[in-house]
Motif scaffolding. Sequence first.
Motif, PDB file in Angstrom:
ATOM      1  N   CYS A  15       0.768  -1.287  -0.032  1.00 28.25           N
ATOM      2  CA  CYS A  15       0.039   0.107   0.036  1.00 28.25           C
ATOM      3  C   CYS A  15       0.646   1.277   0.138  1.00 28.25           C
ATOM      4  O   CYS A  15       2.141   1.396   0.475  1.00 28.25           O
ATOM      5  CB  CYS A  15      -0.732   0.000   1.357  1.00 28.25           C
ATOM      6  SG  CYS A  15      -2.105  -1.231   1.474  1.00 28.25           S
ATOM      7  N   LEU A  19      -1.560   5.308   3.534  1.00 27.56           N
ATOM      8  CA  LEU A  19      -2.304   4.252   4.087  1.00 27.56           C
ATOM      9  C   LEU A  19      -1.347   3.327   5.339  1.00 27.56           C
ATOM     10  O   LEU A  19      -2.050   2.996   6.295  1.00 27.56           O
ATOM     11  CB  LEU A  19      -2.760   3.186   3.187  1.00 27.56           C
ATOM     12  CG  LEU A  19      -3.980   3.673   2.248  1.00 27.56           C
ATOM     13  CD1 LEU A  19      -4.280   2.753   1.086  1.00 27.56           C
ATOM     14  CD2 LEU A  19      -5.234   4.105   3.222  1.00 27.56           C
ATOM     15  N   LYS A  61      -8.511   1.175  -7.567  1.00 31.05           N
ATOM     16  CA  LYS A  61      -7.770   1.773  -6.471  1.00 31.05           C
ATOM     17  C   LYS A  61      -6.657   0.864  -5.978  1.00 31.05           C
ATOM     18  O   LYS A  61      -5.512   1.169  -5.885  1.00 31.05           O
ATOM     19  CB  LYS A  61      -8.309   2.413  -5.557  1.00 31.05           C
ATOM     20  CG  LYS A  61      -9.131   3.546  -5.981  1.00 31.05           C
ATOM     21  CD  LYS A  61      -8.174   5.064  -6.160  1.00 31.05           C
ATOM     22  CE  LYS A  61      -9.075   6.155  -6.388  1.00 31.05           C
ATOM     23  NZ  LYS A  61      -8.205   7.488  -6.424  1.00 31.05           N
ATOM     24  N   HIS A  62      -6.910  -0.570  -6.102  1.00 32.02           N
ATOM     25  CA  HIS A  62      -6.013  -1.588  -5.604  1.00 32.02           C
ATOM     26  C   HIS A  62      -5.076  -1.930  -6.716  1.00 32.02           C
ATOM     27  O   HIS A  62      -4.203  -2.623  -6.604  1.00 32.02           O
ATOM     28  CB  HIS A  62      -6.892  -2.805  -5.350  1.00 32.02           C
ATOM     29  CG  HIS A  62      -7.274  -2.891  -4.106  1.00 32.02           C
ATOM     30  ND1 HIS A  62      -7.299  -3.076  -2.600  1.00 32.02           N
ATOM     31  CD2 HIS A  62      -8.801  -2.491  -3.585  1.00 32.02           C
ATOM     32  CE1 HIS A  62      -7.810  -3.018  -1.934  1.00 32.02           C
ATOM     33  NE2 HIS A  62      -9.151  -2.718  -2.507  1.00 32.02           N
ATOM     34  N   SER A  67      -0.310   0.460  -3.768  1.00 29.66           N
ATOM     35  CA  SER A  67      -2.055   0.390  -3.945  1.00 29.66           C
ATOM     36  C   SER A  67      -2.477   1.820  -3.130  1.00 29.66           C
ATOM     37  O   SER A  67      -1.915   1.976  -1.935  1.00 29.66           O
ATOM     38  CB  SER A  67      -2.447  -0.673  -3.486  1.00 29.66           C
ATOM     39  OG  SER A  67      -3.920  -0.711  -3.297  1.00 29.66           O
ATOM     40  N   ASP A  68      -3.371   2.415  -3.780  1.00 35.41           N
ATOM     41  CA  ASP A  68      -4.054   3.645  -2.995  1.00 35.41           C
ATOM     42  C   ASP A  68      -5.267   3.097  -2.140  1.00 35.41           C
ATOM     43  O   ASP A  68      -6.081   3.902  -1.761  1.00 35.41           O
ATOM     44  CB  ASP A  68      -4.717   4.645  -4.109  1.00 35.41           C
ATOM     45  CG  ASP A  68      -3.589   5.505  -4.402  1.00 35.41           C
ATOM     46  OD1 ASP A  68      -2.346   5.501  -3.616  1.00 35.41           O
ATOM     47  OD2 ASP A  68      -3.578   6.176  -5.485  1.00 35.41           O
ATOM     48  N   ALA A  69      -5.216   1.736  -1.967  1.00 34.88           N
ATOM     49  CA  ALA A  69      -6.436   1.447  -1.654  1.00 34.88           C
ATOM     50  C   ALA A  69      -6.117  -0.030  -0.702  1.00 34.88           C
ATOM     51  O   ALA A  69      -5.180  -0.753  -1.013  1.00 34.88           O
ATOM     52  CB  ALA A  69      -7.681   0.722  -2.336  1.00 34.88           C
ATOM     53  N   ASP A  71      -7.851  -3.203   2.124  1.00 33.28           N
ATOM     54  CA  ASP A  71      -9.089  -3.855   2.590  1.00 33.28           C
ATOM     55  C   ASP A  71      -8.542  -4.522   3.902  1.00 33.28           C
ATOM     56  O   ASP A  71      -7.614  -5.094   4.041  1.00 33.28           O
ATOM     57  CB  ASP A  71      -9.914  -4.993   1.671  1.00 33.28           C
ATOM     58  CG  ASP A  71     -10.268  -4.576   0.498  1.00 33.28           C
ATOM     59  OD1 ASP A  71     -10.762  -3.318   0.201  1.00 33.28           O
ATOM     60  OD2 ASP A  71     -10.500  -5.422  -0.281  1.00 33.28           O
ATOM     61  N   HIS A 125     -13.123  -1.585   2.625  1.00 38.68           N
ATOM     62  CA  HIS A 125     -12.607  -0.954   1.638  1.00 38.68           C
ATOM     63  C   HIS A 125     -12.496   0.575   2.333  1.00 38.68           C
ATOM     64  O   HIS A 125     -13.176   1.307   2.580  1.00 38.68           O
ATOM     65  CB  HIS A 125     -13.099  -0.896   0.523  1.00 38.68           C
ATOM     66  CG  HIS A 125     -12.464  -0.339  -0.666  1.00 38.68           C
ATOM     67  ND1 HIS A 125     -11.789  -0.702  -1.264  1.00 38.68           N
ATOM     68  CD2 HIS A 125     -12.604   1.021  -1.069  1.00 38.68           C
ATOM     69  CE1 HIS A 125     -11.405   0.182  -2.504  1.00 38.68           C
ATOM     70  NE2 HIS A 125     -11.759   1.300  -2.103  1.00 38.68           N
ATOM     71  N   GLU A 127      -9.824   3.964   0.721  1.00 42.11           N
ATOM     72  CA  GLU A 127      -8.667   4.288  -0.337  1.00 42.11           C
ATOM     73  C   GLU A 127      -8.621   5.941  -0.050  1.00 42.11           C
ATOM     74  O   GLU A 127      -9.275   6.765   0.720  1.00 42.11           O
ATOM     75  CB  GLU A 127      -9.565   4.038  -1.940  1.00 42.11           C
ATOM     76  CG  GLU A 127     -10.596   4.816  -1.820  1.00 42.11           C
ATOM     77  CD  GLU A 127     -11.463   4.745  -3.234  1.00 42.11           C
ATOM     78  OE1 GLU A 127     -11.733   5.638  -4.037  1.00 42.11           O
ATOM     79  OE2 GLU A 127     -11.489   3.403  -3.802  1.00 42.11           O
TER      80      GLU A 127
END
Length: 130
Positions: A15, A19, A61-62, A67-69, A71, A125, A127
Amino acid sequence: MPKFGKRSLERLETCCVELQNILHEVIKVYDISVLEGFRSEERQNQLFDEGKSKLRFPDGKHNKNPSDAVDIVPYPVDWNDDARFFFLAGLMFAEAERQGVKLRWGGNWRMDYDFANNSFKDLPHFEVVR
């Protein structure tokens, strides 16, 4: 104090730094597991085909690395306990605000989210909004 397990740390490393920074603070006060950060083309399209994502690769976004996302789930996992996901969202938004990061959450990003009828929801989720 809770801490991330090995798999959660490995997933978190995929990520973006924003994040990672938020989650390293949230884990200090609430036990969570990281389910996914970056998703490959195969994985993203599989989730789309299963109805677990609304986007195909590369539109999620994943789908960029980092990654900008992400879970995440409260640990231990109880998929029927929405209240714990809402509590976690509050912690995520508070920490993001403290760090100057704007987040979007799968629990409130869709105007047509229907709590009463359990329509598509993506409570794990989060983001970064850029």
